[in-house]
Design a protein around this motif. Sequence first.
Motif, PDB file in Angstrom:
ATOM      1  N   TYR A  54     -37.497 -30.564   5.599  1.00  0.00           N
ATOM      2  CA  TYR A  54     -37.973 -30.074   4.307  1.00  0.00           C
ATOM      3  C   TYR A  54     -38.862 -31.078   3.578  1.00  0.00           C
ATOM      4  O   TYR A  54     -39.035 -30.997   2.364  1.00  0.00           O
ATOM      5  CB  TYR A  54     -36.786 -29.688   3.414  1.00  0.00           C
ATOM      6  N   SER A  55     -39.433 -32.028   4.288  1.00  0.00           N
ATOM      7  CA  SER A  55     -40.247 -33.052   3.631  1.00  0.00           C
ATOM      8  C   SER A  55     -41.456 -32.464   2.910  1.00  0.00           C
ATOM      9  O   SER A  55     -41.926 -33.011   1.906  1.00  0.00           O
ATOM     10  CB  SER A  55     -40.706 -34.100   4.648  1.00  0.00           C
ATOM     11  N   ALA A  56     -41.961 -31.322   3.394  1.00  0.00           N
ATOM     12  CA  ALA A  56     -43.136 -30.707   2.764  1.00  0.00           C
ATOM     13  C   ALA A  56     -42.827 -30.189   1.364  1.00  0.00           C
ATOM     14  O   ALA A  56     -43.749 -29.932   0.574  1.00  0.00           O
ATOM     15  CB  ALA A  56     -43.663 -29.574   3.636  1.00  0.00           C
ATOM     16  N   SER A  57     -41.541 -30.045   1.038  1.00  0.00           N
ATOM     17  CA  SER A  57     -41.181 -29.542  -0.286  1.00  0.00           C
ATOM     18  C   SER A  57     -41.084 -30.654  -1.331  1.00  0.00           C
ATOM     19  O   SER A  57     -40.799 -30.374  -2.497  1.00  0.00           O
ATOM     20  CB  SER A  57     -39.850 -28.789  -0.212  1.00  0.00           C
ATOM     21  N   ILE A  58     -41.316 -31.899  -0.923  1.00  0.00           N
ATOM     22  CA  ILE A  58     -41.329 -33.015  -1.878  1.00  0.00           C
ATOM     23  C   ILE A  58     -42.750 -33.143  -2.420  1.00  0.00           C
ATOM     24  O   ILE A  58     -43.686 -33.461  -1.693  1.00  0.00           O
ATOM     25  CB  ILE A  58     -40.897 -34.333  -1.213  1.00  0.00           C
ATOM     26  N   TYR A  59     -42.911 -32.899  -3.716  1.00  0.00           N
ATOM     27  CA  TYR A  59     -44.247 -32.842  -4.295  1.00  0.00           C
ATOM     28  C   TYR A  59     -44.638 -34.098  -5.079  1.00  0.00           C
ATOM     29  O   TYR A  59     -45.807 -34.286  -5.408  1.00  0.00           O
ATOM     30  CB  TYR A  59     -44.362 -31.623  -5.217  1.00  0.00           C
ATOM     31  N   SER A  60     -43.669 -34.942  -5.404  1.00  0.00           N
ATOM     32  CA  SER A  60     -44.000 -36.131  -6.175  1.00  0.00           C
ATOM     33  C   SER A  60     -43.059 -37.262  -5.820  1.00  0.00           C
ATOM     34  O   SER A  60     -41.940 -37.037  -5.337  1.00  0.00           O
ATOM     35  CB  SER A  60     -43.927 -35.840  -7.684  1.00  0.00           C
ATOM     36  N   PHE A  61     -43.530 -38.478  -6.055  1.00  0.00           N
ATOM     37  CA  PHE A  61     -42.753 -39.676  -5.761  1.00  0.00           C
ATOM     38  C   PHE A  61     -42.752 -40.575  -6.989  1.00  0.00           C
ATOM     39  O   PHE A  61     -43.702 -40.555  -7.776  1.00  0.00           O
ATOM     40  CB  PHE A  61     -43.343 -40.399  -4.547  1.00  0.00           C
ATOM     41  N   PRO A  62     -41.711 -41.374  -7.200  1.00  0.00           N
ATOM     42  CA  PRO A  62     -40.541 -41.531  -6.331  1.00  0.00           C
ATOM     43  C   PRO A  62     -39.681 -40.269  -6.318  1.00  0.00           C
ATOM     44  O   PRO A  62     -39.578 -39.576  -7.327  1.00  0.00           O
ATOM     45  CB  PRO A  62     -39.786 -42.700  -6.954  1.00  0.00           C
ATOM     46  N   PHE A  63     -39.071 -39.985  -5.161  1.00  0.00           N
ATOM     47  CA  PHE A  63     -38.220 -38.816  -5.007  1.00  0.00           C
ATOM     48  C   PHE A  63     -36.763 -39.254  -4.958  1.00  0.00           C
ATOM     49  O   PHE A  63     -36.415 -40.242  -4.311  1.00  0.00           O
ATOM     50  CB  PHE A  63     -38.578 -38.072  -3.721  1.00  0.00           C
ATOM     51  N   VAL A  64     -35.910 -38.505  -5.649  1.00  0.00           N
ATOM     52  CA  VAL A  64     -34.466 -38.750  -5.636  1.00  0.00           C
ATOM     53  C   VAL A  64     -33.780 -37.467  -5.194  1.00  0.00           C
ATOM     54  O   VAL A  64     -34.060 -36.387  -5.724  1.00  0.00           O
ATOM     55  CB  VAL A  64     -33.948 -39.189  -7.024  1.00  0.00           C
ATOM     56  N   ALA A  65     -32.895 -37.568  -4.206  1.00  0.00           N
ATOM     57  CA  ALA A  65     -32.155 -36.406  -3.710  1.00  0.00           C
ATOM     58  C   ALA A  65     -30.807 -36.313  -4.431  1.00  0.00           C
ATOM     59  O   ALA A  65     -30.563 -36.976  -5.431  1.00  0.00           O
ATOM     60  CB  ALA A  65     -31.977 -36.519  -2.198  1.00  0.00           C
ATOM     61  N   GLY A  66     -29.912 -35.508  -3.877  1.00  0.00           N
ATOM     62  CA  GLY A  66     -28.585 -35.326  -4.458  1.00  0.00           C
ATOM     63  C   GLY A  66     -28.484 -33.989  -5.170  1.00  0.00           C
ATOM     64  O   GLY A  66     -29.279 -33.693  -6.065  1.00  0.00           O
ATOM     65  N   HIS A  67     -27.472 -33.158  -4.771  1.00  0.00           N
ATOM     66  CA  HIS A  67     -27.440 -31.774  -5.225  1.00  0.00           C
ATOM     67  C   HIS A  67     -26.133 -31.319  -5.842  1.00  0.00           C
ATOM     68  O   HIS A  67     -26.030 -30.161  -6.244  1.00  0.00           O
ATOM     69  CB  HIS A  67     -27.809 -30.856  -4.051  1.00  0.00           C
ATOM     70  N   GLU A  68     -25.130 -32.177  -5.924  1.00  0.00           N
ATOM     71  CA  GLU A  68     -23.901 -31.773  -6.613  1.00  0.00           C
ATOM     72  C   GLU A  68     -23.169 -33.021  -7.069  1.00  0.00           C
ATOM     73  O   GLU A  68     -23.222 -34.071  -6.418  1.00  0.00           O
ATOM     74  CB  GLU A  68     -23.013 -30.917  -5.714  1.00  0.00           C
ATOM     75  N   ALA A  69     -22.489 -32.884  -8.208  1.00  0.00           N
ATOM     76  CA  ALA A  69     -21.832 -34.063  -8.776  1.00  0.00           C
ATOM     77  C   ALA A  69     -20.844 -33.658  -9.844  1.00  0.00           C
ATOM     78  O   ALA A  69     -20.760 -32.495 -10.263  1.00  0.00           O
ATOM     79  CB  ALA A  69     -22.880 -35.016  -9.359  1.00  0.00           C
ATOM     80  N   SER A  70     -20.108 -34.656 -10.294  1.00  0.00           N
ATOM     81  CA  SER A  70     -19.308 -34.551 -11.508  1.00  0.00           C
ATOM     82  C   SER A  70     -19.590 -35.789 -12.342  1.00  0.00           C
ATOM     83  O   SER A  70     -20.012 -36.827 -11.811  1.00  0.00           O
ATOM     84  CB  SER A  70     -17.816 -34.456 -11.181  1.00  0.00           C
ATOM     85  N   GLY A  71     -19.378 -35.686 -13.637  1.00  0.00           N
ATOM     86  CA  GLY A  71     -19.646 -36.839 -14.481  1.00  0.00           C
ATOM     87  C   GLY A  71     -19.238 -36.604 -15.921  1.00  0.00           C
ATOM     88  O   GLY A  71     -18.728 -35.532 -16.281  1.00  0.00           O
ATOM     89  N   THR A  72     -19.483 -37.619 -16.735  1.00  0.00           N
ATOM     90  CA  THR A  72     -19.077 -37.617 -18.138  1.00  0.00           C
ATOM     91  C   THR A  72     -20.287 -37.415 -19.030  1.00  0.00           C
ATOM     92  O   THR A  72     -21.303 -38.116 -18.894  1.00  0.00           O
ATOM     93  CB  THR A  72     -18.388 -38.947 -18.495  1.00  0.00           C
ATOM     94  N   VAL A  73     -20.188 -36.479 -19.955  1.00  0.00           N
ATOM     95  CA  VAL A  73     -21.274 -36.245 -20.919  1.00  0.00           C
ATOM     96  C   VAL A  73     -21.382 -37.454 -21.843  1.00  0.00           C
ATOM     97  O   VAL A  73     -20.400 -37.858 -22.476  1.00  0.00           O
ATOM     98  CB  VAL A  73     -21.019 -34.971 -21.738  1.00  0.00           C
ATOM     99  N   VAL A  74     -22.583 -38.043 -21.917  1.00  0.00           N
ATOM    100  CA  VAL A  74     -22.785 -39.210 -22.780  1.00  0.00           C
ATOM    101  C   VAL A  74     -23.783 -38.944 -23.901  1.00  0.00           C
ATOM    102  O   VAL A  74     -23.889 -39.737 -24.835  1.00  0.00           O
ATOM    103  CB  VAL A  74     -23.249 -40.435 -21.952  1.00  0.00           C
ATOM    104  N   GLU A  75     -24.508 -37.846 -23.824  1.00  0.00           N
ATOM    105  CA  GLU A  75     -25.456 -37.497 -24.882  1.00  0.00           C
ATOM    106  C   GLU A  75     -25.681 -35.987 -24.837  1.00  0.00           C
ATOM    107  O   GLU A  75     -25.782 -35.389 -23.756  1.00  0.00           O
ATOM    108  CB  GLU A  75     -26.783 -38.229 -24.693  1.00  0.00           C
ATOM    109  N   VAL A  76     -25.754 -35.392 -26.023  1.00  0.00           N
ATOM    110  CA  VAL A  76     -25.908 -33.941 -26.136  1.00  0.00           C
ATOM    111  C   VAL A  76     -27.261 -33.628 -26.758  1.00  0.00           C
ATOM    112  O   VAL A  76     -27.628 -34.192 -27.795  1.00  0.00           O
ATOM    113  CB  VAL A  76     -24.771 -33.345 -27.002  1.00  0.00           C
ATOM    114  N   GLY A  77     -28.018 -32.746 -26.111  1.00  0.00           N
ATOM    115  CA  GLY A  77     -29.308 -32.352 -26.631  1.00  0.00           C
ATOM    116  C   GLY A  77     -29.190 -31.309 -27.725  1.00  0.00           C
ATOM    117  O   GLY A  77     -28.096 -30.819 -28.036  1.00  0.00           O
ATOM    118  N   PRO A  78     -30.332 -30.915 -28.316  1.00  0.00           N
ATOM    119  CA  PRO A  78     -30.313 -29.869 -29.342  1.00  0.00           C
ATOM    120  C   PRO A  78     -29.799 -28.543 -28.780  1.00  0.00           C
ATOM    121  O   PRO A  78     -29.895 -28.273 -27.579  1.00  0.00           O
ATOM    122  CB  PRO A  78     -31.794 -29.757 -29.745  1.00  0.00           C
TER     123      PRO A  78
END
Length: 358
Positions: A54-78
């Motif tokens: 799937y390298s052709a689907s990378i349109y810009s660099f630097p590229f960061v992968a990773g598709h699922e996670a858990s974490g702690t909310v540290v800032e809330v947007g409007p």
Amino acid sequence: MSSTVTQKALVLPALGEHYAVADISIHAPGPGEVLVKIESTGLNPIDWKMLTTYSASIYSFPFVAGHEASGTVVEVGPQVDSLAVGDIIVFQGGFSLRRATFQQYCVVPVVHAAKVPSNVSPDEAATVAEGLMTALVGLYNTTAELNGKSLSLPPPWSPEGATKYIGQPVFILGGASSVGQNAIQVAKLAGHSPIITTASLHNAAFLQSLGATHVLDRRLSDDAILAELRTLTDSGAPLSLAYDAIALPETQPVAYRALAEGGRLVVVLPEQIPQEVKTPGDGKTVVFPFGHVCGPGNSEFGAEVFARLFDWLEKGVIKPNKVEILPNGLAGIPGGLARMEANKTSAVKLIAHPQETL
């Protein structure tokens, strides 16, 4: 949120290079979004395939992968009132620098996140989103624009789907994979029976604990698998529904052959069923889902799923994958991806802790 403006990320600088830990900026949440400190991130096959298939689907660099996670909310947007600083959430990431999960912080739309119940650890929560969404999108997203990316069946939480599938058999290839584990649980949620899967037999008891009624040795020949299927359904007739969570050239034909005329098949890789396996006019349907909330036509459906996910996890309707923690934070991910590419994992989700990156 601290005054820190940079973070560690696993970065692909350019095509042809390798993932490496680097410093990048922390992203700011916009309306309807939160900034999350990523505690645990899961590894998926797409993460190593981004370097090849799937390298052709990378349109810009630097590229960061990773598709699922858990974490702690540290800032809330409007325009956010459903989450607060300190909440621990599970979510899908990926496909943009702001949302990728192989970094220490990312931005998450609140409609595509769920709080993590107390009976599920952050590591366990990080195993859920990608496999579950892939299983559900392929079966139940009724958005018309998907065009071959879902069977568009009524979901079991809808009035039409609540009892529709009770007692109907289903065949799931690759039950020990992350998608396969979720497909088994979704089939149980929908009321399918029997739920027949293929896997290495040392995983049989685990898959039965998720809802599989029968586990067939994945090493059996296609003809032997088809013969077993005929003995496991009430009528001995071919099945009307199958889900191939492996979808290699050697698995897709047997999944297709197992179906009755008019049967329906979900494959997690592009269709590779030889023409000689098909019978003209057999009416069989094959779909290849894009199991991500950011995919075309998936956003509203993803919001439906995440609105139910806390309850499913708390009640054990959906159980997380088993986990193996990789050492060295983000720096341990490339080795984990190499193991996955070499097929050296079984019935386990590899997890990294971005905050442990040196």
